[in-house]
Write a protein that holds these residues in place. Sequence first.
Motif, PDB file in Angstrom:
ATOM      1  N   MET A   1       0.849  -1.174   0.000  1.00 38.12           N
ATOM      2  CA  MET A   1       0.000   0.000   0.000  1.00 38.12           C
ATOM      3  C   MET A   1       0.899   1.244   0.000  1.00 38.12           C
ATOM      4  O   MET A   1       1.841   1.344   0.783  1.00 38.12           O
ATOM      5  CB  MET A   1      -0.893  -0.027   1.248  1.00 38.12           C
ATOM      6  N   LEU A   2       0.580   2.181  -0.879  1.00 36.23           N
ATOM      7  CA  LEU A   2       1.311   3.447  -0.918  1.00 36.23           C
ATOM      8  C   LEU A   2       0.756   4.394   0.141  1.00 36.23           C
ATOM      9  O   LEU A   2      -0.449   4.471   0.348  1.00 36.23           O
ATOM     10  CB  LEU A   2       1.191   4.101  -2.296  1.00 36.23           C
ATOM     11  N   VAL A   3       1.656   5.119   0.781  1.00 35.00           N
ATOM     12  CA  VAL A   3       1.283   6.073   1.823  1.00 35.00           C
ATOM     13  C   VAL A   3       0.877   7.380   1.154  1.00 35.00           C
ATOM     14  O   VAL A   3       1.580   7.879   0.275  1.00 35.00           O
ATOM     15  CB  VAL A   3       2.475   6.305   2.788  1.00 35.00           C
ATOM     16  N   ASN A   4      -0.263   7.934   1.588  1.00 34.01           N
ATOM     17  CA  ASN A   4      -0.705   9.205   1.014  1.00 34.01           C
ATOM     18  C   ASN A   4       0.048  10.380   1.649  1.00 34.01           C
ATOM     19  O   ASN A   4       0.923  10.196   2.496  1.00 34.01           O
ATOM     20  CB  ASN A   4      -2.228   9.359   1.133  1.00 34.01           C
ATOM     21  N   ARG A   5      -0.292  11.586   1.265  1.00 34.32           N
ATOM     22  CA  ARG A   5       0.459  12.769   1.690  1.00 34.32           C
ATOM     23  C   ARG A   5       0.301  13.114   3.168  1.00 34.32           C
ATOM     24  O   ARG A   5       1.232  13.620   3.780  1.00 34.32           O
ATOM     25  CB  ARG A   5       0.042  13.976   0.849  1.00 34.32           C
ATOM     26  N   PHE A   6      -0.861  12.890   3.752  1.00 31.99           N
ATOM     27  CA  PHE A   6      -1.113  13.319   5.124  1.00 31.99           C
ATOM     28  C   PHE A   6      -0.111  12.736   6.131  1.00 31.99           C
ATOM     29  O   PHE A   6       0.529  13.486   6.862  1.00 31.99           O
ATOM     30  CB  PHE A   6      -2.559  12.996   5.528  1.00 31.99           C
ATOM     31  N   PRO A   7       0.069  11.414   6.170  1.00 35.86           N
ATOM     32  CA  PRO A   7       1.045  10.875   7.124  1.00 35.86           C
ATOM     33  C   PRO A   7       2.486  11.272   6.790  1.00 35.86           C
ATOM     34  O   PRO A   7       3.318  11.423   7.690  1.00 35.86           O
ATOM     35  CB  PRO A   7       0.851   9.363   7.070  1.00 35.86           C
ATOM     36  N   LYS A   8       2.778  11.449   5.504  1.00 35.46           N
ATOM     37  CA  LYS A   8       4.134  11.880   5.139  1.00 35.46           C
ATOM     38  C   LYS A   8       4.389  13.294   5.642  1.00 35.46           C
ATOM     39  O   LYS A   8       5.476  13.581   6.165  1.00 35.46           O
ATOM     40  CB  LYS A   8       4.331  11.789   3.620  1.00 35.46           C
ATOM     41  N   MET A   9       3.406  14.183   5.518  1.00 38.14           N
ATOM     42  CA  MET A   9       3.560  15.546   6.041  1.00 38.14           C
ATOM     43  C   MET A   9       3.721  15.499   7.558  1.00 38.14           C
ATOM     44  O   MET A   9       4.571  16.187   8.117  1.00 38.14           O
ATOM     45  CB  MET A   9       2.353  16.405   5.663  1.00 38.14           C
ATOM     46  N   ALA A  10       2.925  14.696   8.238  1.00 41.98           N
ATOM     47  CA  ALA A  10       3.017  14.603   9.697  1.00 41.98           C
ATOM     48  C   ALA A  10       4.411  14.157  10.128  1.00 41.98           C
ATOM     49  O   ALA A  10       5.003  14.733  11.046  1.00 41.98           O
ATOM     50  CB  ALA A  10       1.950  13.640  10.234  1.00 41.98           C
ATOM     51  N   ALA A  11       4.951  13.154   9.467  1.00 41.05           N
ATOM     52  CA  ALA A  11       6.283  12.645   9.825  1.00 41.05           C
ATOM     53  C   ALA A  11       7.370  13.674   9.518  1.00 41.05           C
ATOM     54  O   ALA A  11       8.282  13.890  10.332  1.00 41.05           O
ATOM     55  CB  ALA A  11       6.563  11.333   9.106  1.00 41.05           C
ATOM     56  N   LEU A  12       7.299  14.321   8.350  1.00 41.32           N
ATOM     57  CA  LEU A  12       8.284  15.358   8.027  1.00 41.32           C
ATOM     58  C   LEU A  12       8.254  16.481   9.055  1.00 41.32           C
ATOM     59  O   LEU A  12       9.301  16.950   9.516  1.00 41.32           O
ATOM     60  CB  LEU A  12       8.020  15.943   6.637  1.00 41.32           C
ATOM     61  N   GLN A  13       7.059  16.900   9.442  1.00 42.42           N
ATOM     62  CA  GLN A  13       6.936  17.992  10.406  1.00 42.42           C
ATOM     63  C   GLN A  13       7.417  17.556  11.793  1.00 42.42           C
ATOM     64  O   GLN A  13       7.989  18.352  12.535  1.00 42.42           O
ATOM     65  CB  GLN A  13       5.497  18.504  10.463  1.00 42.42           C
ATOM     66  N   LYS A  14       7.201  16.292  12.141  1.00 41.11           N
ATOM     67  CA  LYS A  14       7.724  15.786  13.416  1.00 41.11           C
ATOM     68  C   LYS A  14       9.243  15.917  13.435  1.00 41.11           C
ATOM     69  O   LYS A  14       9.821  16.437  14.393  1.00 41.11           O
ATOM     70  CB  LYS A  14       7.338  14.321  13.621  1.00 41.11           C
ATOM     71  N   TYR A  15       9.893  15.453  12.381  1.00 35.37           N
ATOM     72  CA  TYR A  15      11.358  15.496  12.359  1.00 35.37           C
ATOM     73  C   TYR A  15      11.884  16.916  12.206  1.00 35.37           C
ATOM     74  O   TYR A  15      12.961  17.240  12.699  1.00 35.37           O
ATOM     75  CB  TYR A  15      11.913  14.521  11.321  1.00 35.37           C
ATOM     76  N   ARG A  16      11.107  17.765  11.565  1.00 33.01           N
ATOM     77  CA  ARG A  16      11.452  19.196  11.515  1.00 33.01           C
ATOM     78  C   ARG A  16      11.447  19.762  12.934  1.00 33.01           C
ATOM     79  O   ARG A  16      12.389  20.442  13.349  1.00 33.01           O
ATOM     80  CB  ARG A  16      10.439  19.930  10.638  1.00 33.01           C
TER      81      ARG A  16
END
Length: 148
Positions: free
Chosen positions: A1-16
């Motif tokens: 399953m491909l991950v959509n944008r919402f969880p990817k944004m959440a993870a990027l912002q967490k690491y930011r």
Amino acid sequence: MLVNRFPKMAALQKYRALKLGYSEDMAEAIGIAEALKYAIFKRLAHSERRYKEIEEKRKKKEIKNLDWERFKTFKLASYNGWPYVAGKVETPEDYRKNIFWRFGEEGGEKIERWAKEIIDQVPESHLKNEQKFFREVWVSHRDDPVEV
């Protein structure tokens, strides 16, 4: 399953947020709040001013004291020390629900590895500037395939 944008944004912002010195719990809350904020922006045609107006209107109905300084770098409101978006306080549990409960432990770790590898290469000037972060980091990576 491909991950959509919402969880990817959440993870990027967490690491930011982690790279900017926030604790793990606060970084997770910021991550999910930022993802939600950007989803709202998309519906409002990326209008930060319109978003702030809506939050202030909602605040008048629901809450007396939103703090816009605590998470100024992220342009997020704060209520009782936590990110506040769309009439709700966002917490680390909200982040974990959207990343780990939804995609499982292994899937969540894969999403976070993807985000951490990207953020490790981002200059601090981009982390501290919402527009640079959006244009230079998010736009160039939002459609990266992450399969879980």
